[in-house]
Design a protein around this motif. Sequence first.
Motif, PDB file in Angstrom:
ATOM      1  N   ILE A 111      -0.028  -1.718  -0.954  1.00 18.98           N
ATOM      2  CA  ILE A 111      -0.262  -1.244   0.400  1.00 18.98           C
ATOM      3  C   ILE A 111      -1.074  -2.317   1.099  1.00 18.98           C
ATOM      4  O   ILE A 111      -2.267  -2.482   0.831  1.00 18.98           O
ATOM      5  N   ALA A 112      -0.419  -3.079   1.970  1.00 23.97           N
ATOM      6  CA  ALA A 112      -1.080  -4.243   2.567  1.00 23.97           C
ATOM      7  C   ALA A 112      -0.153  -4.872   3.587  1.00 23.97           C
ATOM      8  O   ALA A 112       1.018  -4.505   3.705  1.00 23.97           O
ATOM      9  N   GLU A 113      -0.685  -5.833   4.305  1.00 25.45           N
ATOM     10  CA  GLU A 113       0.144  -6.738   5.083  1.00 25.45           C
ATOM     11  C   GLU A 113       0.319  -7.976   4.220  1.00 25.45           C
ATOM     12  O   GLU A 113      -0.628  -8.703   3.948  1.00 25.45           O
ATOM     13  N   LEU A 114       1.522  -8.199   3.758  1.00 28.35           N
ATOM     14  CA  LEU A 114       1.763  -9.198   2.728  1.00 28.35           C
ATOM     15  C   LEU A 114       1.713 -10.615   3.280  1.00 28.35           C
ATOM     16  O   LEU A 114       2.220 -10.901   4.356  1.00 28.35           O
ATOM     17  N   LYS A 115       1.116 -11.517   2.489  1.00 24.95           N
ATOM     18  CA  LYS A 115       0.999 -12.914   2.888  1.00 24.95           C
ATOM     19  C   LYS A 115       1.499 -13.873   1.812  1.00 24.95           C
ATOM     20  O   LYS A 115       1.674 -15.058   2.075  1.00 24.95           O
ATOM     21  N   ASP A 116       1.708 -13.376   0.590  1.00 27.48           N
ATOM     22  CA  ASP A 116       2.072 -14.238  -0.530  1.00 27.48           C
ATOM     23  C   ASP A 116       3.551 -14.599  -0.454  1.00 27.48           C
ATOM     24  O   ASP A 116       4.424 -13.781  -0.724  1.00 27.48           O
ATOM     25  N   SER A 117       3.855 -15.845  -0.112  1.00 25.45           N
ATOM     26  CA  SER A 117       5.240 -16.279   0.078  1.00 25.45           C
ATOM     27  C   SER A 117       5.988 -16.460  -1.234  1.00 25.45           C
ATOM     28  O   SER A 117       7.195 -16.670  -1.238  1.00 25.45           O
ATOM     29  N   SER A 118       5.285 -16.404  -2.376  1.00 29.62           N
ATOM     30  CA  SER A 118       5.945 -16.550  -3.671  1.00 29.62           C
ATOM     31  C   SER A 118       6.568 -15.241  -4.136  1.00 29.62           C
ATOM     32  O   SER A 118       7.179 -15.188  -5.194  1.00 29.62           O
ATOM     33  N   LEU A 119       6.429 -14.180  -3.328  1.00 34.48           N
ATOM     34  CA  LEU A 119       6.926 -12.872  -3.710  1.00 34.48           C
ATOM     35  C   LEU A 119       7.978 -12.376  -2.728  1.00 34.48           C
ATOM     36  O   LEU A 119       7.976 -12.735  -1.561  1.00 34.48           O
ATOM     37  N   GLN A 120       8.887 -11.560  -3.256  1.00 34.96           N
ATOM     38  CA  GLN A 120       9.818 -10.837  -2.398  1.00 34.96           C
ATOM     39  C   GLN A 120       9.318  -9.406  -2.292  1.00 34.96           C
ATOM     40  O   GLN A 120       8.684  -8.882  -3.209  1.00 34.96           O
ATOM     41  N   ALA A 121       9.620  -8.755  -1.179  1.00 40.95           N
ATOM     42  CA  ALA A 121       9.104  -7.411  -0.970  1.00 40.95           C
ATOM     43  C   ALA A 121      10.124  -6.555  -0.230  1.00 40.95           C
ATOM     44  O   ALA A 121      10.897  -7.042   0.587  1.00 40.95           O
ATOM     45  N   ARG A 122      10.108  -5.277  -0.556  1.00 39.29           N
ATOM     46  CA  ARG A 122      10.909  -4.290   0.177  1.00 39.29           C
ATOM     47  C   ARG A 122       9.975  -3.223   0.715  1.00 39.29           C
ATOM     48  O   ARG A 122       9.169  -2.653  -0.026  1.00 39.29           O
ATOM     49  N   ARG A 123      10.050  -2.969   1.996  1.00 40.18           N
ATOM     50  CA  ARG A 123       9.212  -1.951   2.617  1.00 40.18           C
ATOM     51  C   ARG A 123       9.656  -0.569   2.146  1.00 40.18           C
ATOM     52  O   ARG A 123      10.841  -0.231   2.209  1.00 40.18           O
ATOM     53  N   LEU A 124       8.683   0.232   1.695  1.00 36.98           N
ATOM     54  CA  LEU A 124       8.992   1.550   1.161  1.00 36.98           C
ATOM     55  C   LEU A 124       8.719   2.670   2.157  1.00 36.98           C
ATOM     56  O   LEU A 124       9.554   3.559   2.340  1.00 36.98           O
ATOM     57  N   THR A 125       7.537   2.636   2.783  1.00 33.84           N
ATOM     58  CA  THR A 125       7.154   3.721   3.681  1.00 33.84           C
ATOM     59  C   THR A 125       5.947   3.303   4.509  1.00 33.84           C
ATOM     60  O   THR A 125       5.138   2.486   4.053  1.00 33.84           O
ATOM     61  N   PRO A 126       5.809   3.820   5.719  1.00 32.69           N
ATOM     62  CA  PRO A 126       4.625   3.491   6.525  1.00 32.69           C
ATOM     63  C   PRO A 126       3.383   4.189   5.992  1.00 32.69           C
ATOM     64  O   PRO A 126       3.455   5.296   5.455  1.00 32.69           O
ATOM     65  N   ILE A 127       2.245   3.532   6.148  1.00 34.39           N
ATOM     66  CA  ILE A 127       0.952   4.111   5.768  1.00 34.39           C
ATOM     67  C   ILE A 127       0.117   4.234   7.040  1.00 34.39           C
ATOM     68  O   ILE A 127      -0.353   3.240   7.586  1.00 34.39           O
TER      69      ILE A 127
END
Length: 313
Positions: A145-161
């Motif tokens: 749960i964050a605003e992601l900054k790590d470019s070495s990772l892929q991410a899929r948004r799951l749900t708003p917090i």
Amino acid sequence: MGQLEDMALLVRIVDAGGIGKAAEQLNMAKSAVSKRLKELENRLGTQLLSRTTRKSALTEAGSLYYQRAITIIDEVAELNALTHGVKKSLSGTLKITMPLSFGLLHLTPVIDEFSQLHPKLKLHIDFVDRHIDLLAEGYELAIRIAELKDSSLQARRLTPIRHVLCASPDFIKKHGSIETLAQLNNLDYLQYGNIGQSHSHLAQSQNAQGKVSLTDAKGKAHTVPLNTIMTANNGDFLKAMAIKGKGVCYLPSFISYQAIQAGQLVPLMSKYQLPIIHAYAVYPQTRFLSERCRLLIDFIAQRFGDKPYWDEY
């Protein structure tokens, strides 16, 4: 061991940051990992890692071998997933990390349902709020749960917090209506904080110590100072203190919603918008996403959606 297993061993050593950590992740003796690496180097006729007492580093040949090994391992994994895609039940082991409160409150029933659908799947779950290096610590998936900054990772948004600024009925009775910036200003505040460096969703969504950000109906942002009387690094504790009437609390709705439904806490500043962040499924971008990982991500996303049940209060 075959060459594919040896490739996977080298990748694990590099990703983990050394032979010792790789041995821990593989539950092997360090000497056994070193021996297998040496056997691989002897078979190839070249040194892959330059090793000292303090650290290891890829040689030029090792770097080439490592990059190709990643590609080959991922292609084999993808082939296996396609070949076995018709199977209804997953198997293997999935190592996951997730935030403590969100995991216990909301991911527990989802994981339980998923594991019932796939009884052969083994799950290794760490409930921690600290930032984890997925590759170095051997995790396949993280829920963050964050605003992601790590470019070495892929991410899929799951749900708003979403977040709620709230207080108990007794606190409101004592201080009067709290619906304007002037009424909110300098009230007693229960602040999320940590002595060390924090990667918490609460810490990231708040401004500097003793301040909260709100946006009015015209889209103008406001920062309001508050009088911090208590600091803690756990949202459930802060909720309990707010229910006791200790002060105003800024909480994600997934922690506060039941207390709000029960009338123990009352949302404040209803005409203002608080920051919204998101829950993400995060995984290394250098890796093929396994079928077990992909299906769990889909399962979580479907259960929560854009309007999760904890926002219905």
